[in-house]
Design a protein around this motif. Structure first.
Motif, PDB file in Angstrom:
ATOM      1  N   THR A   1      56.048  38.643  29.617  1.00 36.65           N
ATOM      2  CA  THR A   1      56.239  40.069  29.411  1.00 36.65           C
ATOM      3  C   THR A   1      57.065  40.689  30.525  1.00 36.65           C
ATOM      4  O   THR A   1      57.149  41.890  30.645  1.00 36.65           O
TER       5      THR A   1
ATOM      6  N   ASP B   1      46.860  33.671  36.969  1.00 39.01           N
ATOM      7  CA  ASP B   1      47.460  34.959  36.603  1.00 39.01           C
ATOM      8  C   ASP B   1      46.857  36.035  37.490  1.00 39.01           C
ATOM      9  O   ASP B   1      45.652  36.295  37.419  1.00 39.01           O
TER      10      ASP B   1
ATOM     11  N   GLN C   1      46.749  39.087  37.272  1.00 38.51           N
ATOM     12  CA  GLN C   1      46.079  40.150  36.528  1.00 38.51           C
ATOM     13  C   GLN C   1      44.591  39.862  36.333  1.00 38.51           C
ATOM     14  O   GLN C   1      43.799  40.788  36.142  1.00 38.51           O
TER      15      GLN C   1
ATOM     16  N   VAL D   1      41.111  43.995  32.868  1.00 36.74           N
ATOM     17  CA  VAL D   1      42.334  43.643  32.144  1.00 36.74           C
ATOM     18  C   VAL D   1      41.945  42.942  30.854  1.00 36.74           C
ATOM     19  O   VAL D   1      41.159  41.981  30.882  1.00 36.74           O
TER      20      VAL D   1
ATOM     21  N   ASN E   1      43.617  39.444  26.147  1.00 37.02           N
ATOM     22  CA  ASN E   1      44.865  39.086  25.473  1.00 37.02           C
ATOM     23  C   ASN E   1      46.094  39.310  26.338  1.00 37.02           C
ATOM     24  O   ASN E   1      47.202  38.928  25.951  1.00 37.02           O
ATOM     25  N   ARG E   2      45.926  39.914  27.505  1.00 34.60           N
ATOM     26  CA  ARG E   2      47.044  40.070  28.442  1.00 34.60           C
ATOM     27  C   ARG E   2      47.121  38.937  29.449  1.00 34.60           C
ATOM     28  O   ARG E   2      48.163  38.719  30.070  1.00 34.60           O
TER      29      ARG E   2
ATOM     30  N   THR F   1      50.179  36.325  31.010  1.00 32.27           N
ATOM     31  CA  THR F   1      51.506  36.945  31.035  1.00 32.27           C
ATOM     32  C   THR F   1      51.913  37.422  32.422  1.00 32.27           C
ATOM     33  O   THR F   1      53.027  37.896  32.608  1.00 32.27           O
ATOM     34  N   GLY F   2      51.015  37.299  33.408  1.00 37.43           N
ATOM     35  CA  GLY F   2      51.278  37.866  34.722  1.00 37.43           C
ATOM     36  C   GLY F   2      51.992  36.931  35.672  1.00 37.43           C
ATOM     37  O   GLY F   2      51.952  35.707  35.529  1.00 37.43           O
TER      38      GLY F   2
END
Length: 263
Positions: free
Chosen positions: A25, A133, A135, A141, A144-145, A148-149
């Motif tokens: 992302t 990650d 995040q 958080v 589902n995120r 992506t970090g």
């Protein structure tokens, strides 16, 4: 009886379990190739001597942005503690200096402390345990995120990405920026059980902080993802990690003097 997984299904799993890591992302570093790749490059020659010669000409100094990245000039030992139990990793800076240097630098900065393992794939066959990650340090958080970090350098406010770094057998230096055909020439750091490697997005040069443990021999990943070390003690701990488990701490116990940082 354990199901035998097909090569096709393994390839499908890798897309879901590895290529989501890194920077899916976020903008990929400016020195990334414009074409995405998730499988070993098909253009690699089958002539070992020719390949070794061409690889030796691809030095870190010839790749834009490499001089701004940490390097590990030698080896180091990192101990990751999960739920009170240690996992010892032998980090190989001799054959993966940029990838290993990035990892050791992030360990030294405390980036991994408190992060969660957001993806664990064991069924229908052992595959990987993935974490790193940044995040995931925040429990608020959404799940589902996670995956992506990337590591954000506080000095610049930008994400740090590292190039795909693969050293073939017979080569003096690694090759960078594109997957390598390990079926034509073996690599020095293969995906054996206990291998530790960097996750990335579809762009080869998008690895940042996310890493994974190989839960089995995964030779089909060789050349597409950068292995930088191996678990030497605590594989039983890795085998027990569940999704959501957190890293208590990550410490460099030997070889810290081999880390060279820019500036």
């Amino acid at each position: 009886m354990r199901l035998k997984i097909s090569q096709f299904l393994l390839a499908f799993l890798i897309i879901g379990a590895l290529t989501l890591g890194g920077c899916s992302t976020q903008q990929v570093a400016s020195n990334s190739p414009t074409s995405a790749a998730t499988s070993p490059a098909t253009e690699a020659t089958t002539n070992t001597t020719t390949e070794a010669t061409s690889v030796s000409e691809t030095t870190s100094e010839s790749v834009p942005g490499m001089t701004d990245l940490p390097r590990l000039e030698g080896n180091a030992t990192v101990v990751i503690t999960v739920k009170g139990s240690p996992i010892t990793i032998a980090v190989d800076g001799a054959n993966a200096p940029i990838t290993a240097g990035n990892f050791v630098d992030l360990v030294q900065k405390g980036v991994y402390d408190g992060l969660a393992f957001h993806r664990v794939v064991r069924d229908p066959q052992p595959f990987v345990v993935q974490g790193g990650d940044p995040q995931s340090k925040d429990p608020k958080v959404p799940a589902n995120r996670l995956g992506t970090g990337s590591y954000i350098d506080p000095k610049t406010g930008n994400a740090r990405y590292i190039p795909l770094e693969i050293t073939p057998k017979g080569a003096n230096t690694p090759t960078y920026n594109k997957p390598f055909d390990a079926t034509a020439q073996p690599v020095l750091l293969p995906h054996k059980l206990g291998a530790v490697a960097m996750a990335r997005s579809q762009q080869p040069d998008s690895a940042s902080s996310q890493f994974y443990f190989a839960l089995a021999d995964l030779a089909f990943l060789d050349g597409s993802y950068a292995v930088f070390g191996y678990v030497t003690q605590g594989q039983d701990v890795v085998n027990k990690i569940q999704q959501g488990d957190r890293i208590d701490s990550a410490k460099v116990t030997q070889g810290a003097e081999n880390l060279k940082t820019p500036g």
